[in-house]
Design a protein around this motif. Structure first.
Motif, short mmCIF file in Angstrom:
data_model
loop_
_atom_site.label_atom_id
_atom_site.label_comp_id
_atom_site.label_asym_id
_atom_site.label_seq_id
_atom_site.Cartn_x
_atom_site.Cartn_y
_atom_site.Cartn_z
N UNK A 139 0.84 -1.19 0.00
CA UNK A 139 0.00 0.00 0.00
C UNK A 139 0.88 1.25 0.00
N UNK A 140 0.48 2.24 -0.79
CA UNK A 140 1.15 3.54 -0.81
C UNK A 140 0.10 4.60 -0.53
N UNK A 141 0.42 5.52 0.37
CA UNK A 141 -0.51 6.60 0.69
C UNK A 141 0.22 7.90 0.91
N UNK A 142 -0.53 8.98 0.98
CA UNK A 142 0.05 10.29 1.30
C UNK A 142 -0.78 10.91 2.41
N UNK A 143 -0.19 11.80 3.15
CA UNK A 143 -0.94 12.47 4.21
C UNK A 143 -0.19 13.72 4.66
N UNK A 144 -0.95 14.68 5.19
CA UNK A 144 -0.32 15.84 5.82
C UNK A 144 0.21 15.46 7.20
N UNK A 145 -0.22 14.31 7.72
CA UNK A 145 0.28 13.80 9.00
C UNK A 145 0.34 12.28 8.88
N UNK A 146 1.53 11.77 8.48
CA UNK A 146 1.67 10.35 8.21
C UNK A 146 1.34 9.50 9.43
N UNK A 147 1.77 9.93 10.61
CA UNK A 147 1.53 9.15 11.81
C UNK A 147 0.04 8.95 12.06
N UNK A 148 -0.73 10.04 11.97
CA UNK A 148 -2.17 9.95 12.19
C UNK A 148 -2.84 9.06 11.14
N UNK A 149 -2.39 9.18 9.90
CA UNK A 149 -3.01 8.37 8.84
C UNK A 149 -2.74 6.89 9.06
N UNK A 150 -1.53 6.54 9.45
CA UNK A 150 -1.22 5.14 9.72
C UNK A 150 -2.02 4.62 10.90
N UNK A 151 -2.20 5.48 11.89
CA UNK A 151 -3.01 5.09 13.04
C UNK A 151 -4.43 4.73 12.60
N UNK A 152 -4.95 5.46 11.63
CA UNK A 152 -6.28 5.14 11.10
C UNK A 152 -6.28 3.79 10.40
N UNK A 153 -5.23 3.51 9.62
CA UNK A 153 -5.12 2.20 8.98
C UNK A 153 -5.11 1.08 10.03
N UNK A 154 -4.38 1.31 11.11
CA UNK A 154 -4.14 0.25 12.09
C UNK A 154 -5.31 0.06 13.06
N UNK A 155 -6.28 0.99 13.09
CA UNK A 155 -7.43 0.85 13.99
C UNK A 155 -8.75 0.64 13.25
N UNK A 156 -8.73 0.86 11.95
CA UNK A 156 -9.96 0.70 11.18
C UNK A 156 -10.31 -0.77 11.00
N UNK A 157 -11.61 -1.03 10.84
CA UNK A 157 -12.05 -2.41 10.65
C UNK A 157 -12.62 -2.66 9.27
N UNK A 158 -12.43 -1.74 8.32
CA UNK A 158 -12.90 -2.05 6.98
C UNK A 158 -12.01 -3.14 6.38
N UNK A 159 -12.50 -3.75 5.33
CA UNK A 159 -11.86 -4.95 4.78
C UNK A 159 -10.40 -4.70 4.39
N UNK A 160 -10.16 -3.59 3.72
CA UNK A 160 -8.79 -3.30 3.27
C UNK A 160 -7.87 -3.09 4.46
N UNK A 161 -8.32 -2.33 5.46
CA UNK A 161 -7.47 -2.06 6.62
C UNK A 161 -7.14 -3.33 7.39
N UNK A 162 -8.12 -4.23 7.52
CA UNK A 162 -7.85 -5.48 8.23
C UNK A 162 -6.78 -6.31 7.51
N UNK A 163 -6.82 -6.31 6.19
CA UNK A 163 -5.80 -7.05 5.44
C UNK A 163 -4.43 -6.41 5.61
N UNK A 164 -4.39 -5.08 5.60
CA UNK A 164 -3.12 -4.37 5.81
C UNK A 164 -2.57 -4.69 7.20
N UNK A 165 -3.43 -4.68 8.21
CA UNK A 165 -3.00 -4.97 9.58
C UNK A 165 -2.41 -6.37 9.69
N UNK A 166 -3.00 -7.31 8.97
CA UNK A 166 -2.51 -8.69 9.01
C UNK A 166 -1.16 -8.84 8.32
N UNK A 167 -0.94 -8.10 7.24
CA UNK A 167 0.24 -8.32 6.41
C UNK A 167 1.40 -7.37 6.68
N UNK A 168 1.14 -6.21 7.29
CA UNK A 168 2.20 -5.21 7.44
C UNK A 168 3.36 -5.76 8.27
#
Length: 457
Positions: A211-240
């Motif tokens: 996954x590649x993303x951009x953000x004005x605050x990378x830390x906050x954006x990653x925190x969203x990836x790591x706490x979200x329960x949508x399908x894509x985020x759950x897969x990212x959490x498992x594989x990161x």
């Protein structure tokens, strides 16, 4: 019974935030039957960006009750209720954290109006509370204050309840636990990531970028990836396995790098990001009297637009703005139909080209100014923006109407000669998506410095 909730916090590190304000409305599905709203002394300083966002400062909270003083009231008003919040995972996590500090295990069922809205009101351009309720005609006052946001969430939730005619989605969406807590591995990754503007790359154990993303605050954006329960985020959490990043300083540079590198690397979980994000274009034509007309159409296959828009509503907004800014005729801007004077002819801004009282030369000159400002089809230009450090700036090179690449230079060194700039830029590929990103961003951010490059003789 529901408890509609909104919380404002101090900001800061994950699970170290403190509550500064809370609003809870007890709602029986028809009307509010109880409410509790208060500022809270978090016993820690508020981050400056939060002060700017909410208007809540440390002085306002000095005499406010501390959390332990109002904890019992929160327990009572939410007893036997389902917590409802916009991004419920955040509010519920913050509440559980505060109660945990008091040695109390706080558990409630929860519903997230972001997730419900995505199911029941699909295809919205944004599901942030402010943009979503505005698009639905729901009034919102005191944005980023607990009471204002909670009241808007009540109105949104009423709409969602009405739309869920089978009552299946709401039933399925209730859960005792909110989005799962960040595990140790993910917390360790977050610890090494700064709160900066840039592009981030999520790798799996094999080192592949998933996954590649951009953000004005990378830390906050990653925190969203790591706490979200949508399908894509759950897969990212498992594989990161690890996250790398590149600071850009400039949001525009981050947007361009993200688009370019998604195309090159084709990460598994960026599929939707590769779709074009614009559908409408601005086109010009001459009428029988020689006046230049500007119209918005769905993108035409074989004709290049002057500029592009995400949707028709955005295009119409800019057409109105440009009509006023350049004193143009509403008829010739596609904003008025009929014969005779356009509806703006009674104002000072319309020069009455619609009734041929203004010459074509005079009118078309202003239209051309609009076109030149918003199109770089034949332009050479350098867009100057923020750099990665305080003594640095970024440069984006457009040559002969094509994006050539980006580079960084020291503030003490004035970059204007195009041959010198070419030696420091990272070459990048031009395409319609890149052009849309640049044009859309420069329309919105007037602070950007745009200069004409010079050439060696």
């Amino acid at each position: 019974m529901y408890a509609i909730l909104d919380i404002e916090t101090t900001g800061g590190k994950y699970n170290e935030e403190g509550i500064t304000e809370i609003a809870i409305y007890k709602f029986d599905g028809q009307e509010v039957v109880d409410q509790f709203i208060t500022l809270i002394n978090p016993e820690k300083p508020i981050q400056p960006f939060v002060v700017n966002l909410t208007g809540i400062n440390n002085d306002m909270l000095r005499n406010a009750p501390k959390f332990y003083e109002i904890a019992k009231r929160i327990v009572e008003i939410t007893q036997d209720c389902i917590l409802v919040a916009h991004n419920a995972s955040f509010d519920y996590r913050i509440l559980r954290t505060e109660f945990s500090r008091l040695g109390f295990e706080y558990e409630r069922q929860s519903l997230c109006t972001v997730e419900l809205s995505q199911e029941l009101i699909p295809n919205q351009p944004s599901y942030s509370l402010g943009k979503l309720v505005r698009s639905l005609g729901i009034p919102l006052s005191d944005r980023h204050r607990a009471n204002g946001d909670a009241l808007a969430t009540i109105k949104l939730f009423k709409l969602l309840l009405a739309k869920d005619t089978k009552k299946t989605i709401i039933t399925q969406s209730v859960r005792t636990e909110t989005k799962k807590q960040v595990n140790g591995k993910l917390l360790k990754i977050l610890d090494d990531i700064p709160a900066v503007t840039g592009v981030y790359y999520i790798h799996n154990a094999a080192g592949t970028i998933i996954y590649i993303g951009k953000s004005k605050n990378i830390k906050n954006r990653l925190n969203q990836h790591f706490t979200s329960e949508n399908k894509k985020s759950r897969k990212i959490q498992e594989e990161v396995d690890r996250v790398t990043f590149e600071t850009t300083g400039s949001e525009l540079v981050a947007l361009l790098k993200e688009a370019q590198e998604i195309r090159v690397n084709k990460p598994a979980y960026n599929r939707t990001s590769r779709k074009a994000k614009f559908d409408y274009g601005l086109y010009q034509s001459l009428d029988q009297n020689g006046y230049m007309n500007l119209q918005v159409h769905k993108l035409l296959k074989d004709v290049s637009p002057i500029t592009t828009f995400t949707n028709r509503q955005q295009a119409k907004s800019y057409m109105h703005r440009w009509t006023d800014e350049f004193n143009l005729c509403q008829r010739y801007m596609g904003l008025d139909s009929g014969n005779g004077e356009c509806s703006g002819a009674h104002t000072d801004k319309c020069q009455k080209a619609c009734t041929c009282q203004e010459t074509t030369e005079s009118y078309n000159r202003r239209v051309q100014q609009l076109i030149e400002r918003n199109s770089f089809a034949i332009n050479d230009m350098i867009i100057i923006d923020r750099g990665r450090a305080i003594d640095e700036q970024s440069a984006i090179l457009i040559e002969a109407g094509e994006f050539k690449g980006i580079g960084f230079f020291n503030l003490n060194y004035q970059i204007q000669k195009i041959d010198i700039l070419k030696t420091i830029i990272t070459p990048m590929q031009h395409d319609a998506d890149i052009q849309h990103i640049i044009q859309s961003y420069t329309r919105k951010h007037k602070r950007l410095k745009i200069i004409k490059p010079t050439y060696n003789d």
